[in-house]
Motif scaffolding. Structure first.
Motif, short mmCIF file in Angstrom:
data_model
loop_
_atom_site.label_atom_id
_atom_site.label_comp_id
_atom_site.label_asym_id
_atom_site.label_seq_id
_atom_site.Cartn_x
_atom_site.Cartn_y
_atom_site.Cartn_z
N ALA A 1 -93.79 -1.43 -36.23
CA ALA A 1 -93.33 -2.57 -35.44
C ALA A 1 -94.13 -2.69 -34.15
CB ALA A 1 -91.85 -2.43 -35.12
N ALA A 2 -94.64 -1.58 -33.66
CA ALA A 2 -95.36 -1.59 -32.38
C ALA A 2 -96.84 -1.24 -32.51
CB ALA A 2 -94.70 -0.62 -31.40
N TYR A 3 -97.19 -0.48 -33.57
CA TYR A 3 -98.55 0.05 -33.67
C TYR A 3 -99.29 -0.49 -34.88
CZ TYR A 3 -97.09 3.35 -30.11
OH TYR A 3 -96.64 3.90 -28.94
N ALA A 4 -100.56 -0.79 -34.68
CA ALA A 4 -101.43 -1.17 -35.79
C ALA A 4 -102.04 0.09 -36.39
CB ALA A 4 -102.54 -2.09 -35.28
N PRO A 5 -102.15 0.17 -37.71
CA PRO A 5 -102.74 1.37 -38.32
C PRO A 5 -104.25 1.41 -38.14
CG PRO A 5 -102.26 -0.27 -40.00
CD PRO A 5 -101.72 -0.81 -38.71
#
Length: 275
Positions: A131-135
């Motif tokens: 929800a907060a971090y891009a992989p």
């Protein structure tokens, strides 16, 4: 070569966390380590995303990274900075980024966490990293004074294909900084760390968060160093501070000669038969 691990209890104030990391770097250098490893989210650990947002910066503005680079140069020691939460994801999300910093304070490598932890636990805890971090999208290896290092972060631990890529690229040390929850740590931490070491005939170095944090979460600790045979040579338990271990490159060579798992790997996906 001597390394140091910093087991931390990072909180909600990056400046306080920076002070703790710099102190750990100094202790590691005074103890004769060529390199020190810190946990995941060394600079900020706060599950209140609204509160945390005011402390999360871009890489060039982050005070923790700046202080760590300065300390690495001051003490003449390499630092594997487990990870920082930073702005800069390509889709507007944050990144969970690990840094390799040399003894002159220069950034030698960066790695963005590929596998994100989205789960609802029986304890009632709920985590939604995506929800907060891009992989991240790239596996990363880099040469260091203690050997060729493969970078990863926490939940990556559960995906052995990543470590196969790293070891095939020449990594003899696998860094797995973490902030493991207590229930999953009790169940899986030691088994998975030893498995990654054995499967890749590589050293595993895992600096961890520990204890009850300012945001209320509890982390497992037990920062580990595991040798290429799967033997635990350092377990910090629940103790805060810095501990030391010796990494012997020859040990990796010995194990890979006894059981040549890297040389014997075969691609099997193309040979899969479904009946």
């Amino acid at each position: 070569m001597r390394i140091a691990l910093a087991q931390m209890q990072s909180g909600i104030d990056p400046q306080s966390n920076a002070v703790a990391i710099v102190q750990a770097i100094g202790s590691a250098a005074k103890g004769g380590a060529a390199m020190v490893f810190t946990p995941e989210m060394s600079g900020l650990l706060d599950r209140n995303r609204a509160r945390a947002s005011g402390h999360i910066m871009t890489e060039d503005q982050d005070i923790v990274l700046s202080e760590v680079r300065r300390a690495a140069a001051e003490y003449g020691i390499w630092v594997s900075l487990g990870s920082l939460a930073l702005k800069g994801g390509s889709d507007g999300r944050l990144v969970n980024r690990s840094f390799l910093i040399d003894a002159a304070g220069s950034v030698r490598a960066r790695y963005d966490k590929i596998h994100l932890f989205d789960v609802d636990l029986p304890t009632g805890e709920s985590w939604r990293e995506s929800a907060a971090y891009a992989p991240g999208k790239e596996a990363v290896v880099a040469d260091t004074p203690v050997g060729r290092l493969g970078l990863s972060i926490c939940y990556d631990l559960r995906f052995p294909a990543l470590y196969a890529v790293l070891s095939e690229a020449g990594a003899t040390i696998l860094s797995i900084p973490a902030a493991f929850t207590v229930p999953t740590g009790q169940a899986h931490w030691h088994a998975l760390m030893r498995a990654r070491a054995i499967e890749n005939a590589a050293w595993v170095v895992s600096a961890a968060q520990v204890g009850t944090h300012e945001d209320g979460r509890k982390t497992y600790g037990h920062s580990l160093v595991v040798d290429p045979w799967g033997e635990v040579v350092l377990d910090m338990g629940e103790q805060l501070g810095v501990a030391f271990a010796e990494l012997e490159q020859e040990r990796c060579n010995e194990v890979r000669t006894q059981i040549p798992v890297i040389a014997h790997r075969r691609a099997v996906s193309d040979a899969l038969v479904v009946s």
